[in-house]
Design an enzyme around this catalytic site. Structure first.
Site, short mmCIF file in Angstrom:
data_model
loop_
_atom_site.label_atom_id
_atom_site.label_comp_id
_atom_site.label_asym_id
_atom_site.label_seq_id
_atom_site.Cartn_x
_atom_site.Cartn_y
_atom_site.Cartn_z
N LEU A 78 0.92 -1.11 0.12
CA LEU A 78 -0.12 -0.05 0.10
C LEU A 78 0.82 1.20 0.05
O LEU A 78 2.07 1.25 0.25
CB LEU A 78 -1.03 -0.19 1.42
CG LEU A 78 -1.97 -1.15 1.22
CD1 LEU A 78 -2.67 -1.34 2.60
CD2 LEU A 78 -2.94 -1.13 0.10
N LYS A 101 8.84 -1.14 1.31
CA LYS A 101 9.48 -0.19 1.97
C LYS A 101 8.77 1.00 1.29
O LYS A 101 8.32 1.02 0.18
CB LYS A 101 11.08 -0.53 1.44
CG LYS A 101 11.49 -0.96 -0.12
CD LYS A 101 10.73 -0.31 -1.20
CE LYS A 101 10.89 1.03 -1.52
NZ LYS A 101 10.05 1.50 -2.40
N ARG A 169 3.27 8.41 -5.07
CA ARG A 169 4.66 8.60 -4.69
C ARG A 169 4.90 10.17 -4.49
O ARG A 169 5.81 10.51 -3.90
CB ARG A 169 5.44 7.73 -5.42
CG ARG A 169 5.46 6.32 -5.01
CD ARG A 169 6.46 5.57 -6.13
NE ARG A 169 5.69 5.45 -7.45
CZ ARG A 169 6.37 4.72 -8.43
NH1 ARG A 169 7.50 4.04 -8.30
NH2 ARG A 169 5.43 4.62 -9.61
N ASP A 181 10.82 6.98 -1.38
CA ASP A 181 10.51 6.11 -2.22
C ASP A 181 11.75 5.32 -2.65
O ASP A 181 11.91 4.22 -2.90
CB ASP A 181 9.40 6.59 -3.15
CG ASP A 181 8.89 5.09 -4.14
OD1 ASP A 181 9.68 5.07 -5.26
OD2 ASP A 181 8.04 4.81 -3.62
#
Length: 332
Positions: A78, A101, A169, A181
């Site tokens: 997610l 991550k 992101r 990210d």
């Protein structure tokens, strides 16, 4: 695993683009892992994803998947800001967890999860897949051997192009940003290859908006005295770079593409004795990661990317943001 041992049955939270590469494909043909369910917020999306990938059960609510008594583990791909919430929910339901991550939105949330994991008997593992590949293990081995001598400087980079600024992101409310990210990889490699968790001396961000970084550079200092630098971006002049460089008093080591070595990689070591280039099997890093997760769940084997390791990584990520004058990310 014995011939009669039941496989680990995993459910996926979210019909994410990374899931086929990171879990579904590596699980195919294995006897010790079954991807048994998927959940998405839209029933049609969950059903379509399940049909496309041969998954037996589809849920239209994450809570329903976590409550499924037939599942042993949950894979969480997610958005960053939701990781902590659903790791907690999975642990409360008695499930093992493989989480993408970065582990959580910030170090405080990671520490809370680590404490919960420590008081449970469940496996909780952060999905830094590169860490389980023989290439990364060889880099660690080479540094630990003393061949390079006392470390002097470590540089890592994770840069890729993501010009779609509507992508989650880049969403601050979902704990987005390049350091989260892409930078989480660069920071993780800097910690592992640098032999410790460094102090952030300074950091400079390039912004997509007032709070979200599209690129970041940070200068580091390690407890042993050597220096470091990380670079990361989702949109900058460094369109594509995945690399690591470790300099010691007797030589240096360079790695091209330590993150996805199955595509193409090169480990080069130069010392007074000469130069050598090493290459490794093309088996995917995600396959090695799934080996580790299954081994931990089924046989109690230790994992390299534990919740406590995640606390260390998130601590550096937070410090980079603070040094750059940006706010630490918060849970969604």
């Amino acid at each position: 695993m014995s011939e009669t041992a039941a496989p680990v049955r995993i459910g996926i939270l979210g019909a994410a683009r990374i899931a086929p590469l990171a879990l579904i494909k590596p699980a195919k043909g294995r006897g010790d892992v079954v991807v048994a369910a998927v959940a998405a917020r839209e029933e049609e999306r969950a059903a379509a994803f399940a049909t496309r990938h041969g998954i037996g059960t589809a849920y239209s609510a994450y809570e329903d998947l976590i409550a499924d008594p037939e599942l042993d583990a949950v894979y969480i791909p997610l958005p960053n800001g939701l990781h902590g919430k659903w790791i907690r929910a999975a642990l409360d339901a008695g499930k093992h967890v493989l989480c993408e991550k970065p582990f959580t939105a910030n170090a405080a949330e990671a520490a809370d999860i680590a404490q919960r994991a420590a008081t449970s008997d469940r496996v909780v593992m952060e999905a830094f897949h590169y860490r389980y590949h023989p290439l990364a293990l060889r880099v660690e081995e080479t540094i630990a051997s003393g061949e390079l001598g006392k470390l002097q400087h470590v540089e890592t980079a994770m840069c890729f192009p993501l010009p779609k600024f509507s992508d989650i992101r880049y969403n601050y409310a979902l704990a987005g940003g390049a350091t989260m990210d892409a930078g989480c990889y660069a920071i993780h490699m800097a910690r592992i290859f640098g032999g410790g968790t460094p102090e952030v001396v300074s950091a400079q961000a390039k912004l997509q908006d007032g709070q979200v970084d599209r690129a970041m550079t940070a200068e580091l200092r390690y407890p042993a005295g050597h220096t470091g630098r990380i670079r990361c971006s989702m949109w900058s002049t460094s369109l594509l770079e995945m690399s690591a460089r470790v300099v010691g008093e007797h030589g240096e080591l360079r790695v091209f593409n330590p993150v996805l070595p199955q595509l193409y990689h090169r480990l080069t070591v130069r010392t007074v004795k000469g130069k050598r280039v090493e290459r490794f099997p093309r088996r995917a890093s995600y396959d090695y990661q799934l080996d580790a997760f299954a081994g931990a769940v089924l046989r109690g084997e230790p994992v390299k990317t534990s919740p406590q390791d995640a606390v260390e990584n998130m601590t550096v990520i937070d410090a980079v943001y603070r040094a750059a004058g940006l706010p630490v990310r918060e849970p969604a």
